[in-house]
Write an enzyme that holds these catalytic residues in place. Structure first.
Site, PDB file in Angstrom:
ATOM      1  CG  HIS A  81      -0.155  -0.123   2.591  1.00  0.00           C
ATOM      2  ND1 HIS A  81      -0.314   1.734   3.301  1.00  0.00           N
ATOM      3  CD2 HIS A  81      -0.369  -0.426   3.405  1.00  0.00           C
ATOM      4  CE1 HIS A  81       0.210   1.140   4.252  1.00  0.00           C
ATOM      5  NE2 HIS A  81       0.773  -0.177   4.729  1.00  0.00           N
ATOM      6  CG  ASP A 111       2.660   0.417   7.810  1.00  0.00           C
ATOM      7  OD1 ASP A 111       2.088  -0.210   6.841  1.00  0.00           O
ATOM      8  OD2 ASP A 111       2.096   1.341   8.502  1.00  0.00           O
ATOM      9  CD  GLU A 154      -2.659  -0.633   5.640  1.00  0.00           C
ATOM     10  OE1 GLU A 154      -2.704  -2.020   6.287  1.00  0.00           O
ATOM     11  OE2 GLU A 154      -1.711  -0.045   5.872  1.00  0.00           O
ATOM     12  CD  GLU A 155      -0.926   2.682   7.398  1.00  0.00           C
ATOM     13  OE1 GLU A 155      -1.622   2.046   8.404  1.00  0.00           O
ATOM     14  OE2 GLU A 155       0.100   2.316   7.539  1.00  0.00           O
ATOM     15  CD  GLU A 212       1.743  -4.064   5.553  1.00  0.00           C
ATOM     16  OE1 GLU A 212       2.086  -3.103   5.662  1.00  0.00           O
ATOM     17  OE2 GLU A 212       0.425  -3.006   5.452  1.00  0.00           O
ATOM     18  CG  HIS A 268       1.462   3.974  12.290  1.00  0.00           C
ATOM     19  ND1 HIS A 268       0.164   2.958  12.765  1.00  0.00           N
ATOM     20  CD2 HIS A 268       1.787   3.437  11.540  1.00  0.00           C
ATOM     21  CE1 HIS A 268      -0.392   2.328  11.619  1.00  0.00           C
ATOM     22  NE2 HIS A 268       0.763   2.139  11.393  1.00  0.00           N
TER      23      HIS A 268
END
Length: 443
Positions: free
Chosen positions: A134, A163, A197-198, A222, A411
């Site tokens: 993603h 990510d 995706e998130e 991932e 994140h």
């Protein structure tokens, strides 16, 4: 939803798939025309180019709600894949989200596009392999100024680099290696990169599920483990749900007439305390309260309070028990005049290990051992969710997660990075795996 298959037939299908992938090992190795040292040299030479691609991707801000940024990065990825010889389509889900996303709270009014690329191989009976990653991140526009792309020692930093922009870059350069090695002994390779995706993939999940059912194997890119190793391959991931707790009370003056109010904040606090022990980590069940809000001014008894919780489970059935227990417990109240309700929303499903994915995991471990890469294959979830679970909903074929590069800090606003010297070994492993899968004969 998962296709309905009778239990006995499902078991036969998964065992047959496992046997087919186990039998594939020797045949696939013979089909590769390049030796391991030759492929290692190609991967090593490709690492600087992959780092440049990472910089290109990281320097395009692409938060899940940033449609302009997502359109820009989708265009870049699409062109890179076209240059490698793919038939590329940009798919716009045209999905207007009327309610918050089930995974991550508030979602954008319109989610990002998907990049779908199809590479046709030269093997008439070759396998069809799907590669997913993603391009969206959790960051808001402007964050790039605080954390620009940079390489410091053995770390490449950048927002979204772990990510999942490393996953996108790894796929692009895996395909570059296949082209450099003149390898086309596969039926089809399909790449799908999504932009939501998130927030739970509300626009992409149906496409991921449909395409997953059309392929003989799905590899998700991932991150592949923590910064200190080992590389980690995952055959199972957690399901995700969200919990909304709402309390209605009655407002009144906090100084002159507090007794006339019904304090929604006090009731919510009571509810959270009595709902705080629903986790059972040994069995993969978790519920954590993560957001709360009450009142509007300091000198008024709050009439409303809301809280949100993040729920995880190894099996969708575990969510049923969790929801039932929530509904049961909220019947007990601190303030009888208050109104308490709970909404439980199931989001991304769990990915569960199968005979077929375990057999493929054994194959990947063998490939890693051949190139002296320390790799661990896990078949129990560790709390994270993945789009790979959507790909597994309508297929008996193996679906595995963690084909990306090791890193840290997903994140986080100031420390997200990938390990530079982990790039070439993982790129090599992923390339060799696609070669092995593609050149196997469909039973």
């Amino acid at each position: 939803m998962r296709a309905s298959v009778p239990p006995l037939r499902r078991a036969a299908l998964t065992l047959a798939a496992a046997a087919a992938f186990a039998a594939l090992s020797a045949t696939a190795a013979q089909a590769q025309t390049q030796s391991l040292p030759e492929l290692q040299a190609l991967a090593t030479r490709e690492q600087p180019a992959l780092l440049k691609t990472l910089q290109q991707l990281v320097e395009i801000e692409s938060g899940s709600s940033d449609r302009a940024g997502l359109d820009k990065i989708a265009g870049v990825i699409a062109q890179r894949l076209r240059d490698l010889g793919a038939q590329v389509d940009l798919i716009d889900p045209h999905k207007t989200i009327a309610a918050p996303s089930s995974d991550a709270g508030d979602g954008p009014a319109k989610v990002g596009q998907m990049v779908k690329a199809v590479f046709k191989g030269g093997a008439v009976n070759g396998r069809k392999v799907m590669l997913i990653a993603h391009m969206d991140t959790v960051y808001q526009r402007g964050g790039l100024q605080q954390q620009p792309f940079r390489v410091e020692g053995n770390r490449a930093y950048g927002l979204g680099i772990a990510d999942d922009k490393q996953g996108v870059a790894t796929i692009i350069h895996l395909l570059t290696l296949l082209k450099a090695a003149n390898f086309s002994d596969y039926g089809q390779i399909t790449v799908l990169i999504n932009g939501d995706e998130e927030i739970g993939s509300p626009g992409a999940h149906a496409t991921i599920t449909q395409l997953g059912g059309d392929h003989d194997a799905v590899l998700s890119f991932e991150g592949g483990g923590g910064p200190n190793g080992p590389d980690t391959l995952r055959l199972a991931t957690s399901g995700i749900a969200s919990v909304d707790l709402k309390v209605k009370g009655r407002s009144s003056h906090a100084g002159a007439a507090p007794e006339k109010g019904v304090n929604a904040l006090e009731e919510m606090s009571f509810q959270i305390l009595q709902l705080r022990d629903l986790s059972d980590p040994k069995n993969g069940k978790q519920l954590h309260w993560t957001l709360a809000k009450a009142g509007s001014v300091r000198n008024a008894i709050p009439a409303e309070a809301v809280a949100q919780g993040d729920a995880r489970a190894d099996r969708m059935a575990d969510f049923d028990g969790m929801e039932a227990e929530l509904q049961k417990r909220i019947q007990k109240k601190l303030l009888p005049e208050s109104e308490v309700s709970v909404a439980f929303r199931r989001g991304r499903p769990p990915l569960q290990a199968t005979d077929a994915s375990r057999a493929l995991g054994v194959r990947v471990k063998a490939l890693a051992d051949e190139q002296k890469l320390d790799l661990v294959v896990r078949d129990r979830p560790t709390g994270g969710g993945t789009d790979a679970a959507y790909a597994a909903l309508s297929t008996q074929a193996p679906v595995i997660e963690g084909m990306g590069v090791r890193g840290f800090g997903a994140h986080s606003s100031d420390s997200e990075y990938v390990v530079v010297d982990a790039i070439a070994p993982k790129l090599l492993l992923a390339t060799r795996l696609v070669m092995a899968l593609g050149s196997g004969k469909t039973p």
